[in-house]
Motif scaffolding. Structure first.
Motif, short mmCIF file in Angstrom:
data_model
loop_
_atom_site.label_atom_id
_atom_site.label_comp_id
_atom_site.label_asym_id
_atom_site.label_seq_id
_atom_site.Cartn_x
_atom_site.Cartn_y
_atom_site.Cartn_z
N GLY A 1 10.34 9.00 15.77
CA GLY A 1 9.78 9.88 16.75
C GLY A 1 10.53 11.32 16.43
O GLY A 1 9.50 12.20 16.71
N LEU A 2 11.56 11.25 16.14
CA LEU A 2 12.14 12.90 16.12
C LEU A 2 11.52 13.36 14.71
O LEU A 2 11.03 14.75 14.59
CB LEU A 2 13.65 12.86 16.11
N CYS A 3 11.21 12.61 13.89
CA CYS A 3 10.60 13.18 12.61
C CYS A 3 9.18 13.56 12.63
O CYS A 3 8.63 14.62 12.46
CB CYS A 3 10.77 12.09 11.50
N VAL A 4 8.61 12.61 13.64
CA VAL A 4 7.03 13.05 14.19
C VAL A 4 6.95 14.37 15.00
O VAL A 4 5.91 15.04 14.54
CB VAL A 4 6.26 11.91 14.72
N ILE A 5 8.00 14.67 15.70
CA ILE A 5 7.90 15.76 16.48
C ILE A 5 8.10 16.93 15.50
O ILE A 5 7.31 18.03 15.70
CB ILE A 5 8.77 15.92 17.59
N TYR A 6 8.77 16.81 14.80
CA TYR A 6 9.07 17.68 13.75
C TYR A 6 7.71 18.15 13.00
O TYR A 6 7.47 19.10 12.52
CB TYR A 6 10.64 17.68 12.83
N CYS A 7 7.27 16.89 12.16
CA CYS A 7 6.00 17.23 11.54
C CYS A 7 4.87 17.72 12.60
O CYS A 7 4.06 18.67 11.91
CB CYS A 7 5.54 15.74 11.14
N GLY A 8 4.86 17.46 13.60
CA GLY A 8 3.92 17.89 14.67
C GLY A 8 3.93 19.47 14.69
O GLY A 8 3.08 20.33 14.59
N GLY A 9 5.28 20.02 14.80
CA GLY A 9 5.44 21.29 15.05
C GLY A 9 5.27 22.23 13.72
O GLY A 9 4.49 23.33 13.58
N PHE A 10 5.81 21.48 12.67
CA PHE A 10 5.57 22.30 11.19
C PHE A 10 3.84 22.20 10.89
O PHE A 10 3.55 23.04 10.36
CB PHE A 10 6.31 21.43 10.31
N LEU A 11 3.08 21.24 11.01
CA LEU A 11 1.84 21.17 10.72
C LEU A 11 0.95 22.06 11.56
O LEU A 11 0.17 22.73 11.03
CB LEU A 11 1.14 19.73 10.87
N PHE B 1 23.77 30.45 19.45
CA PHE B 1 22.96 31.60 18.92
C PHE B 1 22.28 30.92 17.65
O PHE B 1 21.69 31.68 16.83
CB PHE B 1 24.11 32.54 18.06
N ARG B 2 22.36 29.54 17.36
CA ARG B 2 21.52 29.08 16.27
C ARG B 2 20.51 27.96 16.60
O ARG B 2 19.21 28.43 16.90
CB ARG B 2 22.61 28.11 15.31
N TRP B 3 20.94 26.86 16.97
CA TRP B 3 19.98 25.60 17.13
C TRP B 3 19.13 26.04 18.69
O TRP B 3 18.02 25.82 18.74
CB TRP B 3 20.24 24.37 17.20
N GLU B 4 20.07 26.31 19.72
CA GLU B 4 19.23 26.50 20.93
C GLU B 4 18.45 27.77 20.83
O GLU B 4 17.47 27.98 21.41
CB GLU B 4 20.44 26.57 22.01
N MET B 5 19.04 28.77 20.24
CA MET B 5 18.39 30.03 20.16
C MET B 5 16.94 29.77 19.35
O MET B 5 16.03 30.52 19.98
CB MET B 5 19.22 31.18 19.42
N LEU B 6 16.95 29.14 18.28
CA LEU B 6 15.79 28.88 17.63
C LEU B 6 14.62 27.92 18.64
O LEU B 6 13.51 28.33 18.33
CB LEU B 6 15.99 27.99 16.34
N ALA B 7 15.18 26.84 19.44
CA ALA B 7 14.30 26.03 20.05
C ALA B 7 13.71 27.13 21.26
O ALA B 7 12.33 27.14 21.39
CB ALA B 7 15.03 25.22 20.78
N LYS B 8 14.42 28.16 21.87
CA LYS B 8 13.96 28.90 22.77
C LYS B 8 12.98 29.91 22.11
O LYS B 8 11.97 29.99 22.96
CB LYS B 8 15.02 29.87 23.18
N LEU B 9 13.26 30.43 20.96
CA LEU B 9 12.08 31.19 20.36
C LEU B 9 10.88 30.60 20.08
O LEU B 9 9.79 30.95 20.14
CB LEU B 9 12.90 31.67 19.05
N ILE B 10 10.97 29.28 19.70
CA ILE B 10 9.68 28.37 19.24
C ILE B 10 9.04 28.21 20.77
O ILE B 10 7.86 28.31 20.61
CB ILE B 10 10.09 26.98 18.89
N PHE B 11 9.70 28.05 21.89
CA PHE B 11 9.05 27.83 23.23
C PHE B 11 8.43 29.06 23.45
O PHE B 11 7.41 28.92 24.10
CB PHE B 11 10.27 27.24 24.05
N TYR B 12 8.95 30.21 23.36
CA TYR B 12 8.31 31.46 23.70
C TYR B 12 7.39 31.91 22.98
O TYR B 12 6.30 32.52 23.25
CB TYR B 12 9.45 32.61 24.12
N ILE C 1 2.18 26.48 18.47
CA ILE C 1 3.30 25.38 18.63
C ILE C 1 3.29 25.10 20.07
O ILE C 1 4.34 25.60 20.74
CB ILE C 1 4.58 25.76 17.92
N SER C 2 2.60 24.07 20.50
CA SER C 2 2.59 23.73 21.95
C SER C 2 2.91 22.24 22.29
O SER C 2 2.66 21.45 21.30
CB SER C 2 1.42 24.31 22.85
N PHE C 3 2.91 21.70 23.63
CA PHE C 3 3.08 20.31 23.59
C PHE C 3 1.89 19.72 23.17
O PHE C 3 1.92 18.40 22.59
CB PHE C 3 3.47 20.17 25.27
#
Length: 220
Positions: free
Chosen positions: A44-54, A131-142, A62-64
């Motif tokens: 499931g984690l890999c599928v979510i990553y594939c969904g965002g990457f694709l 400053f790394r993983w959470e920051m990147l998650a926030k940037l993808i979100f916004y 990149i939305s829900f």
């Protein structure tokens, strides 16, 4: 007294965890329930990553919804391929059933419970998390895109300054929680952190059991 925000965070974390299992369930083809749960979580984690990457490759935000639709398609296709081309191998692998050794199981449950409590009240602890993983998650979100990662231009470094090029699987895991929560909420990540830890413990136990036997796995 618990504030309403705690209940919202708990609910979002639980729903996000359910979504990970649901997306990975068609891919996992294990007979015993514990192996199937672990395989579903990783898939499931890999599928979510594939969904965002694709989504990024296809040039859509990149939305829900986009990650969910693409992820469901990826999960269905991979699950169908596994059933069609590896059914005989899967049947051979499923002849061995998994049995629980209760002593390491109880120790593991206690450790997972303690980690879940800390992950809820002291979320995302780590030297490079903020400053790394959470920051990147926030940037993808916004931003709803990932073309700034890894940063190459001055504009990219204005958004994400760390010259990183690792696969953002962890960031997409956090993003999945945030997009379900509707806002970046580190407290809501407790369920995904705790379940990931539980899956790691289970894999360590199974690998040790296969290599050195169940008695050696008790101390792993």
């Amino acid at each position: 007294m618990f504030s309403p925000e705690i209940f919202w965070s708990s609910g979002a974390g639980a729903f996000a965890a359910f979504g990970v299992f649901a997306l990975g369930w068609p891919i996992s083809q294990k007979e015993d329930i514990f192996s199937k749960i672990a395989a579903s979580w990783i898939s499931g984690l890999c599928v979510i990553y594939c969904g965002g990457f694709l989504s990024q490759i296809m040039g859509i935000p990149i939305s829900f919804l986009s990650v969910l639709i693409i992820g469901m398609c990826v999960s269905a296709v991979v699950g169908a391929i596994r059933i069609s081309f590896f059914s005989n191998q899967l049947q051979d692998n499923q002849r061995e059933h998994f049995s629980i050794n209760w002593l390491p199981f109880l120790f593991g449950v206690s450790a997972i419970a303690l980690l879940a409590i800390r992950a809820f009240f002291q979320p995302l602890q780590g030297a490079d998390t903020s400053f790394r993983w959470e920051m990147l998650a926030k940037l993808i979100f916004y931003q709803q895109k990932l073309d700034f990662y890894p940063p190459r231009s001055p504009e990219d470094f204005n958004l994400y300054f760390y010259p990183d090029g690792m696969s953002p699987l962890v960031a997409f895991t956090y993003w999945w929680v945030y997009v379900i929560r509707g806002a970046p909420d580190p407290q809501a990540t407790f369920a995904l952190v705790a379940i990931s830890y539980a899956v790691c413990l289970f894999l360590i136990y199974r690998i040790t059991s296969q290599l050195a036997g169940p008695e050696a796995a008790k101390g792993a």
